[in-house]
Write a protein that holds these residues in place. Structure first.
Motif, PDB file in Angstrom:
ATOM      1  N   SER A   4       0.843  -1.199   0.000  1.00  0.00           N
ATOM      2  CA  SER A   4       0.000   0.000   0.000  1.00  0.00           C
ATOM      3  C   SER A   4       0.875   1.244   0.000  1.00  0.00           C
ATOM      4  CB  SER A   4      -0.917   0.019   1.236  1.00  0.00           C
ATOM      5  OG  SER A   4      -1.742  -1.131   1.270  1.00  0.00           O
ATOM      6  N   TYR A  25      -2.919   3.710  -3.448  1.00  0.00           N
ATOM      7  CA  TYR A  25      -3.214   2.327  -3.769  1.00  0.00           C
ATOM      8  C   TYR A  25      -3.097   1.482  -2.511  1.00  0.00           C
ATOM      9  CZ  TYR A  25       1.913   1.975  -3.817  1.00  0.00           C
ATOM     10  OH  TYR A  25       3.245   2.022  -3.471  1.00  0.00           O
ATOM     11  N   ALA A  26      -3.744   0.311  -2.567  1.00  0.00           N
ATOM     12  CA  ALA A  26      -3.743  -0.594  -1.429  1.00  0.00           C
ATOM     13  C   ALA A  26      -3.460  -2.004  -1.911  1.00  0.00           C
ATOM     14  CB  ALA A  26      -5.092  -0.541  -0.708  1.00  0.00           C
ATOM     15  N   ASP A  27      -2.895  -2.801  -1.025  1.00  0.00           N
ATOM     16  CA  ASP A  27      -2.561  -4.182  -1.344  1.00  0.00           C
ATOM     17  C   ASP A  27      -3.803  -4.943  -1.786  1.00  0.00           C
ATOM     18  OD1 ASP A  27      -2.093  -7.227  -0.012  1.00  0.00           O
ATOM     19  OD2 ASP A  27      -0.427  -6.397  -1.155  1.00  0.00           O
TER      20      ASP A  27
END
Length: 222
Positions: A154, A162-164
């Motif tokens: 992330s 953005y994120a995992d």
């Protein structure tokens, strides 16, 4: 909104046009409160003074000036443009036909605007559905491929957060399907699909490009 203003302007022009301008053809003319000599005098107009005829009832005309409004005998006023009564009636009919035409024009424009508004929404939904369908097609031939890219970790890239686990699928044909998926063709499609799926504005697309790197993505060929 512009159609409403146009209609108001044209209607005002019509109403102004439909009022006939006359001049007084006698030395001094009494203006009365009603259509007849039994009514009180509310004012007087002089020879060659201009008045506006609002309506006509038998041999009496309702007129207005800058100071008052009332009735006079029609024979003591003459049309400025010299039109006869028949010609004035023809002009009135033409004026009303113009008004009806204007109203019809506005109605058609409004209907087209509303129709276009709803058809645009339907078209947009159909295009999004069509795009989603195309991207979900799994073509195993040598000239096409479908890649699933998954974000690792992330953070932010430019103005893009953005994120995992965020992921997109990219369907590519032709040269972009050959060799490594990290090429210019796939990158362009990745940016478009990522922006569409996560509602990212075009001005932030450069941030999406920063994500298109091996150390930030896991890729799977479907």
């Amino acid at each position: 909104m512009k159609y409403i203003f146009t209609f108001a302007f044209l209607l005002f022009s019509f109403l102004t046009f439909s009022q006939n301008e006359f001049i007084v053809n006698t030395e001094l003319l009494n203006v009365r409160s009603g259509a007849g000599t039994k009514y009180d005098v509310v004012g007087q107009v002089k020879r060659n003074e201009k008045v506006i005829e609002i309506s006509k009832s038998g041999n009496w005309s309702e007129i207005k000036t800058d100071e008052f409004q009332g009735f006079v005998s029609s024979k003591y006023i003459s049309s400025v443009n010299g039109k006869s009564d028949n010609e004035k009636e023809d002009s009135s009919i033409i004026g009303w036909l113009i008004a009806i035409g204007i109203i019809g024009f506005i109605i058609v424009k409004v209907k087209k605007f509303i129709s276009g508004l709803f058809s645009g929404v339907s078209s947009g939904s159909a295009q999004r559905q069509s795009s989603s369908t195309r991207q979900s097609v799994r073509n195993t031939s040598n000239n096409s491929a479908v890649y699933r890219f998954r974000i690792k970790g992330s953070g932010s890239a430019g103005a893009v957060k953005y994120a995992d686990g965020m992921n997109v699928e990219v369907a590519v044909n032709g040269l972009g399907s050959q060799g490594t998926p990290y090429n210019n063709i796939v990158e362009k499609l990745f940016v478009q699909e990522f922006a569409r799926k996560y509602n990212i504005e075009p001005r932030f697309h450069s941030g999406i490009k920063m994500l298109f790197k091996r150390d930030r993505l896991d890729v799977e060929k479907l």
